[in-house]
Scaffold this motif. Structure first.
Motif, mmCIF file in Angstrom:
data_model
loop_
_atom_site.group_PDB
_atom_site.id
_atom_site.type_symbol
_atom_site.label_atom_id
_atom_site.label_comp_id
_atom_site.label_asym_id
_atom_site.label_seq_id
_atom_site.Cartn_x
_atom_site.Cartn_y
_atom_site.Cartn_z
ATOM 1 N N PRO A 175 0.928 -1.124 0.050
ATOM 2 C CA PRO A 175 0.022 -0.071 0.080
ATOM 3 C C PRO A 175 0.651 1.365 -0.002
ATOM 4 N N SER A 176 2.114 1.187 0.396
ATOM 5 C CA SER A 176 2.839 2.220 0.652
ATOM 6 C C SER A 176 3.807 2.583 -0.661
ATOM 7 N N VAL A 177 3.859 1.697 -1.459
ATOM 8 C CA VAL A 177 4.692 1.742 -2.451
ATOM 9 C C VAL A 177 3.913 2.757 -3.813
ATOM 10 N N PRO A 178 4.686 3.921 -4.027
ATOM 11 C CA PRO A 178 3.769 4.757 -4.909
ATOM 12 C C PRO A 178 3.915 4.413 -6.481
ATOM 13 N N TYR A 179 3.030 3.627 -6.796
ATOM 14 C CA TYR A 179 3.090 3.306 -8.244
ATOM 15 C C TYR A 179 2.680 4.500 -9.023
ATOM 16 N N ALA A 180 3.411 4.799 -10.252
ATOM 17 C CA ALA A 180 3.223 6.016 -11.129
ATOM 18 C C ALA A 180 1.783 5.870 -11.524
ATOM 19 N N SER A 181 1.159 7.160 -11.650
ATOM 20 C CA SER A 181 -0.086 7.353 -12.128
ATOM 21 C C SER A 181 -0.245 6.977 -13.670
ATOM 22 N N TRP A 182 -1.503 6.682 -14.285
ATOM 23 C CA TRP A 182 -1.525 6.498 -15.499
ATOM 24 C C TRP A 182 -1.269 7.749 -16.417
ATOM 25 N N GLY A 183 -1.692 8.977 -15.733
ATOM 26 C CA GLY A 183 -1.517 10.022 -16.623
ATOM 27 C C GLY A 183 -0.186 10.691 -16.541
ATOM 28 N N GLY A 184 0.846 10.136 -15.500
ATOM 29 C CA GLY A 184 2.244 10.484 -15.574
ATOM 30 C C GLY A 184 2.989 9.523 -16.566
ATOM 31 N N ARG A 185 2.606 8.538 -16.561
ATOM 32 C CA ARG A 185 3.173 7.370 -17.712
ATOM 33 C C ARG A 185 3.005 8.091 -19.207
ATOM 34 N N LEU A 192 2.183 11.043 -19.921
ATOM 35 C CA LEU A 192 2.973 12.411 -20.164
ATOM 36 C C LEU A 192 4.287 11.946 -20.567
ATOM 37 N N ALA A 193 5.085 11.134 -19.960
ATOM 38 C CA ALA A 193 6.551 10.639 -20.119
ATOM 39 C C ALA A 193 6.369 10.167 -21.513
ATOM 40 N N SER A 194 5.631 9.204 -22.059
ATOM 41 C CA SER A 194 5.697 8.581 -23.314
ATOM 42 C C SER A 194 5.538 9.743 -24.265
ATOM 43 N N LEU A 195 4.580 10.772 -24.004
ATOM 44 C CA LEU A 195 4.444 11.808 -25.026
ATOM 45 C C LEU A 195 5.749 12.859 -24.979
ATOM 46 N N LEU A 196 6.438 13.007 -24.028
ATOM 47 C CA LEU A 196 7.812 13.854 -24.163
ATOM 48 C C LEU A 196 8.921 12.873 -24.564
ATOM 49 N N ASP A 197 8.850 11.646 -24.439
ATOM 50 C CA ASP A 197 9.936 10.621 -25.207
ATOM 51 C C ASP A 197 9.473 10.767 -26.842
ATOM 52 N N GLY A 198 8.300 10.913 -27.119
ATOM 53 C CA GLY A 198 7.684 10.753 -28.518
ATOM 54 C C GLY A 198 8.088 12.111 -29.020
#
Length: 359
Positions: A24-34, A36-42
């Motif tokens: 429960p305490s592991v901060p999994y990355a949000s879908w929106g963050g993933r 956004l990162a993909s768009l920046l790489d693209g």
């Protein structure tokens, strides 16, 4: 010595119980963050592709979709491997994620791809994970799966045992961590106590790369097209006294180009080719005879190009236009001589010659 219940120091994370893992305490990355990162790489891939390949925008692997590219972008014959700079960009991004846990876009957003031990997964699993995204691409279900999955995993993550965390301090890959042989992250320690000294510099460079990509993807773009090519009529050197009486014809080798400006840089690229040859004749062909249409090219330097023979489509029409392979344009070059004939029962007619000379 024990920590967090019965977990033993030095035990691999895979052996810890869920409660010890502290899921429960592991901060999994949000879908929106993933996304956004993909768009920046693209955008990085799109920017490098524009500067090196022009308006033709090939699909660039690993760097994500170029959703920020203008809708009028041209899908031409270029491939991402045609640009050495683009190949280097892809390789650098792959190595960054393999051994640092993050591509430039992920560094900027603050997320990292790690394994069950919270470390970057290395080159082989990184490449396999990228290939496994083909499964995610089916109806986009896999890419949307993090929206409802408890650990926000895509199918590729589940297959390769990877996870994407919201962290700017992922544990270093074992090859980059001198103490990794004995120092295994304990329960609840999904990230290192401090980021490496070079991490701020890498983040700054990633920010510059993403800014560069975004600027050359969406700012101040315009495009226009042009058509280069026209029919070149051939001339009969000697009258044809054969059955078909070849009268003339023409050859058209044309190409479409597009010019696009992004910021202050204008690039042009070929977007399509068309090559045709036309024959006209005045005679008729008996049912017992067989005929074909032939065209041969000689380059401006005197070298020859393999010719083409086409079955006679309909002799009674007294003309025919045939599409030539598009590669003919690049094979013959800017200056050429075309020799058109008809072949009836193995006998070739006098040639109709077309000549194009460009300086």
């Amino acid at each position: 010595m024990t920590v967090a219940g019965d977990a033993q120091v030095g035990m691999p994370p895979q052996s810890w119980a869920p409660a010890q893992l502290g899921a429960p305490s592991v901060p999994y990355a949000s879908w929106g963050g993933r996304v956004l990162a993909s768009l920046l790489d693209g955008s990085i891939g799109g920017g490098v592709a524009f500067l090196t390949l022009g308006p033709n925008q090939p699909t660039v692997p690993f760097l994500g979709p170029s959703f920020l590219m203008p809708g009028g972008q041209v899908q031409g014959p270029a491939a991402w491997t045609d640009s050495g700079w683009l190949v280097v960009t892809v390789v650098v991004a792959v190595l960054m994620q393999a051994y640092l846990g993050a591509t430039p876009g992920k560094l900027l957003v603050g997320i990292a791809v790690v394994g069950d031990d919270y470390r970057p997964v290395g080159l082989v699993r990184t490449v396999l994970r990228s290939l496994a995204h083909l499964i995610d691409a089916i109806l986009l279900i896999g890419y949307l799966r993090p929206l409802w999955n408890a650990q926000r995993l895509t199918f590729a993550d589940s297959i390769l045992s990877t996870q994407v965390l919201q962290t700017r301090r992922p544990w270093p890959h074992r090859w980059l961590d001198r103490g990794a042989a004995t120092a295994v992250p304990g329960p609840l320690t999904y990230e290192a106590l401090a980021a490496p000294r070079w991490w701020p510099a890498a983040t700054a460079l990633s920010a510059a790369a993403c800014t560069f990509g975004a600027l050359f993807s969406v700012v101040g773009t315009s495009s226009g097209g042009s058509y280069r090519g026209f029919p070149v009529d051939c001339v009969m050197i000697t009258a044809d006294d054969g059955l078909l009486h070849l009268q003339g014809g023409n050859v058209t080798l044309a190409s479409n180009t597009v010019a696009e400006t992004r910021l202050w840089i204008t690039k042009t690229a070929e977007t399509g080719r068309a090559a045709t040859a036309t024959w006209t004749w005045s005679g008729t062909l008996p049912d017992s005879s067989r005929a074909s249409l032939r065209v041969e090219f000689t380059r401006g330097d005197g070298s020859t190009v393999p010719g083409f023979d086409f079955p006679m489509p309909d002799a009674s029409a007294q003309s025919a236009t045939i599409d030539l392979p598009a590669r003919t344009i690049s094979e013959v070059g800017p200056s050429w001589t075309a020799r058109q004939t008809v072949v009836v029962d193995g006998v070739e007619s006098p040639a109709c010659v077309a000549l194009l000379t460009r300086g």
